[in-house]
Design a protein around this motif. Sequence first.
Motif, PDB file in Angstrom:
ATOM      1  N   MET A  75      24.081  38.086  36.258  1.00 43.94           N
ATOM      2  CA  MET A  75      24.154  37.962  37.719  1.00 43.94           C
ATOM      3  C   MET A  75      25.087  39.047  38.280  1.00 43.94           C
ATOM      4  SD  MET A  75      22.362  35.485  39.267  1.00 43.94           S
ATOM      5  CE  MET A  75      23.243  34.778  40.671  1.00 43.94           C
ATOM      6  N   ARG A  76      24.964  39.282  39.584  1.00 37.71           N
ATOM      7  CA  ARG A  76      25.843  40.253  40.242  1.00 37.71           C
ATOM      8  C   ARG A  76      27.220  39.622  40.490  1.00 37.71           C
ATOM      9  NH1 ARG A  76      26.248  44.760  40.741  1.00 37.71           N
ATOM     10  NH2 ARG A  76      26.865  44.725  42.921  1.00 37.71           N
ATOM     11  N   PRO A  77      28.261  40.447  40.580  1.00 34.86           N
ATOM     12  CA  PRO A  77      29.594  39.908  40.878  1.00 34.86           C
ATOM     13  C   PRO A  77      29.722  39.443  42.328  1.00 34.86           C
ATOM     14  CG  PRO A  77      29.637  42.320  40.796  1.00 34.86           C
ATOM     15  CD  PRO A  77      28.250  41.909  40.397  1.00 34.86           C
ATOM     16  N   VAL A  78      30.612  38.467  42.546  1.00 37.59           N
ATOM     17  CA  VAL A  78      30.916  38.010  43.910  1.00 37.59           C
ATOM     18  C   VAL A  78      31.903  38.964  44.579  1.00 37.59           C
ATOM     19  CG1 VAL A  78      32.681  36.381  43.041  1.00 37.59           C
ATOM     20  CG2 VAL A  78      31.754  36.063  45.313  1.00 37.59           C
ATOM     21  N   ALA A  79      32.783  39.575  43.763  1.00 40.54           N
ATOM     22  CA  ALA A  79      33.832  40.465  44.278  1.00 40.54           C
ATOM     23  C   ALA A  79      34.513  41.102  43.077  1.00 40.54           C
ATOM     24  CB  ALA A  79      34.857  39.670  45.086  1.00 40.54           C
ATOM     25  N   SER A  80      35.444  42.025  43.329  1.00 37.74           N
ATOM     26  CA  SER A  80      36.275  42.476  42.217  1.00 37.74           C
ATOM     27  C   SER A  80      37.738  42.272  42.546  1.00 37.74           C
ATOM     28  CB  SER A  80      35.971  43.918  41.800  1.00 37.74           C
ATOM     29  OG  SER A  80      36.086  44.815  42.858  1.00 37.74           O
ATOM     30  N   VAL A  81      38.529  42.149  41.486  1.00 38.95           N
ATOM     31  CA  VAL A  81      39.968  41.924  41.642  1.00 38.95           C
ATOM     32  C   VAL A  81      40.710  42.972  40.816  1.00 38.95           C
ATOM     33  CG1 VAL A  81      41.879  40.328  41.201  1.00 38.95           C
ATOM     34  CG2 VAL A  81      39.693  39.425  41.999  1.00 38.95           C
ATOM     35  N   VAL A  82      41.682  43.647  41.447  1.00 36.55           N
ATOM     36  CA  VAL A  82      42.575  44.539  40.702  1.00 36.55           C
ATOM     37  C   VAL A  82      43.731  43.665  40.230  1.00 36.55           C
ATOM     38  CG1 VAL A  82      44.041  46.586  40.775  1.00 36.55           C
ATOM     39  CG2 VAL A  82      41.876  46.550  42.039  1.00 36.55           C
ATOM     40  N   ARG A  83      43.821  43.486  38.909  1.00 36.64           N
ATOM     41  CA  ARG A  83      44.731  42.507  38.325  1.00 36.64           C
ATOM     42  C   ARG A  83      46.181  43.004  38.285  1.00 36.64           C
ATOM     43  NH1 ARG A  83      42.936  37.598  38.839  1.00 36.64           N
ATOM     44  NH2 ARG A  83      40.760  37.383  38.255  1.00 36.64           N
ATOM     45  N   LEU A  84      47.068  42.056  38.217  1.00 38.66           N
ATOM     46  CA  LEU A  84      48.503  42.340  38.181  1.00 38.66           C
ATOM     47  C   LEU A  84      49.091  41.706  36.917  1.00 38.66           C
ATOM     48  CD1 LEU A  84      51.077  43.272  39.852  1.00 38.66           C
ATOM     49  CD2 LEU A  84      51.168  40.922  40.686  1.00 38.66           C
ATOM     50  N   GLY A  85      49.845  42.481  36.180  1.00 39.78           N
ATOM     51  CA  GLY A  85      50.561  41.927  35.034  1.00 39.78           C
ATOM     52  C   GLY A  85      49.756  41.956  33.738  1.00 39.78           C
ATOM     53  N   GLY A  86      50.494  41.929  32.626  1.00 42.81           N
ATOM     54  CA  GLY A  86      49.865  41.864  31.312  1.00 42.81           C
ATOM     55  C   GLY A  86      49.059  43.110  30.989  1.00 42.81           C
ATOM     56  N   GLU A  87      48.187  42.989  30.017  1.00 45.80           N
ATOM     57  CA  GLU A  87      47.430  44.178  29.581  1.00 45.80           C
ATOM     58  C   GLU A  87      46.334  44.576  30.570  1.00 45.80           C
ATOM     59  OE1 GLU A  87      44.886  41.397  26.442  1.00 45.80           O
ATOM     60  OE2 GLU A  87      45.912  43.183  25.724  1.00 45.80           O
ATOM     61  N   ARG A  88      46.071  43.693  31.543  1.00 47.67           N
ATOM     62  CA  ARG A  88      45.062  44.050  32.553  1.00 47.67           C
ATOM     63  C   ARG A  88      45.688  44.668  33.804  1.00 47.67           C
ATOM     64  NH1 ARG A  88      40.597  40.020  33.967  1.00 47.67           N
ATOM     65  NH2 ARG A  88      41.932  38.197  33.789  1.00 47.67           N
ATOM     66  N   ASN A  89      47.015  44.881  33.775  1.00 48.01           N
ATOM     67  CA  ASN A  89      47.719  45.339  34.968  1.00 48.01           C
ATOM     68  C   ASN A  89      47.071  46.579  35.589  1.00 48.01           C
ATOM     69  OD1 ASN A  89      49.855  45.184  36.858  1.00 48.01           O
ATOM     70  ND2 ASN A  89      50.887  46.882  35.811  1.00 48.01           N
ATOM     71  N   ASN A  90      46.798  46.490  36.899  1.00 51.83           N
ATOM     72  CA  ASN A  90      46.291  47.645  37.651  1.00 51.83           C
ATOM     73  C   ASN A  90      44.847  48.013  37.302  1.00 51.83           C
ATOM     74  OD1 ASN A  90      47.107  49.203  39.779  1.00 51.83           O
ATOM     75  ND2 ASN A  90      47.609  50.971  38.508  1.00 51.83           N
ATOM     76  N   LEU A  91      44.185  47.184  36.510  1.00 52.60           N
ATOM     77  CA  LEU A  91      42.781  47.458  36.169  1.00 52.60           C
ATOM     78  C   LEU A  91      41.881  46.591  37.047  1.00 52.60           C
ATOM     79  CD1 LEU A  91      42.982  47.570  32.262  1.00 52.60           C
ATOM     80  CD2 LEU A  91      43.061  49.477  33.877  1.00 52.60           C
ATOM     81  N   ARG A  92      40.696  47.117  37.344  1.00 49.16           N
ATOM     82  CA  ARG A  92      39.747  46.402  38.198  1.00 49.16           C
ATOM     83  C   ARG A  92      38.744  45.632  37.330  1.00 49.16           C
ATOM     84  NH1 ARG A  92      35.292  47.671  41.951  1.00 49.16           N
ATOM     85  NH2 ARG A  92      34.983  49.771  41.148  1.00 49.16           N
ATOM     86  N   TYR A  93      38.584  44.354  37.672  1.00 46.24           N
ATOM     87  CA  TYR A  93      37.596  43.508  37.001  1.00 46.24           C
ATOM     88  C   TYR A  93      36.601  42.987  38.021  1.00 46.24           C
ATOM     89  CZ  TYR A  93      40.012  43.655  32.540  1.00 46.24           C
ATOM     90  OH  TYR A  93      40.570  44.094  31.353  1.00 46.24           O
ATOM     91  N   LEU A  94      35.314  43.075  37.662  1.00 42.84           N
ATOM     92  CA  LEU A  94      34.281  42.462  38.492  1.00 42.84           C
ATOM     93  C   LEU A  94      34.184  40.992  38.090  1.00 42.84           C
ATOM     94  CD1 LEU A  94      31.556  45.272  38.304  1.00 42.84           C
ATOM     95  CD2 LEU A  94      33.137  44.803  40.157  1.00 42.84           C
TER      96      LEU A  94
END
Length: 315
Positions: free
Chosen positions: A188-207
């Motif tokens: 399915m298509r994403p509803v939105a994306s979030v640029v994450r804060l903290g941990g190993e995902r810090n500053n990365l964009r996830y759909l």
Amino acid sequence: MATPIITDGTMERVISAPRVVLPDTVGLFAERASRFLQLANGHPMADYLKLMAAVSQAQHDVIGAREAPVVPDEALERSRDYGMPPLTALSHARDPQWRDDLRDLLAQVEGHGVPAQAMVKAVRALDDISTEALADRLLAGSTLDTDAAAVPLVGAALQTYFTRLAASINVDLVKNFDVHTVCPVCAMRPVASVVRLGGERNNLRYLCCSLCSCEWNMARIKCSACEDDKTVHYLSLQAGGDDSEPASNTVGIAAARRAEACDECKSYLKIFYQEKDPSVDPVADDLASLALDVLVDERGFGRSGPNLLFHPGSA
Ligand SMILES: [Zn+2]
Ligand SMILES: [Zn+2]
């Protein structure tokens, strides 16, 4: 003195950060319910957001009440051998369990009183065949205006069922899926994306998947529908905030939410920045910012991913 070369380890983190994150069924919907309530405070659509908080809370109560059905071996093999998403929403044979989830959601939300009545009544009017047909339309993005009242609860039940299933698979099966514009688990298509804060995902964009709540990494400043990286730009509700990324020139909640619009395919999807507001939620913040959709629609962009709790045009 020579200027030191500053490295924040971004490249290393991209390599070590998870490409795909399966949903956390314990906290996801309860946290979304809290976010809806927080956003309802002083919001012009407060009653609506409170109702959606009740729907999310019901999803939380229902998701843990059943075990995920076993994913058929053929689906797992197709995924392993040909890289197909194992729970492809349009072809997956839904277990009738999802309608049990729907029934339980109805019972819970009914307790929310008058605002919930139209939704509950619309779903109760459907027999099993019509319910399945509505689910097919919702997943195909072809709901009718007459479906509007039943959409939020049917969408919530499908999310509950697919999220439970997605959490039950082995992430190794989907982590190397090479299409970036749809969910590696359910397509399915994403509803939105979030640029994450903290941990190993810090500053990365996830759909964030609109259906199974899975998240997958995609480079920033890239269209999430056509992957164009030349014409993508950012629109927000604050004056002067329609240019560079991230939203450094805006303040407050508007800074945490932007529309990522693409001139190449004329589509957009919202992007939320945890750095600006750590509590952002892809589904709740999306429904609390419908004014941003109006602004971007007026500029000729079409939304590229659905929010399954909402029939477009029913606000
Ligand atoms: Zn998905
Ligand atoms: Zn595009």
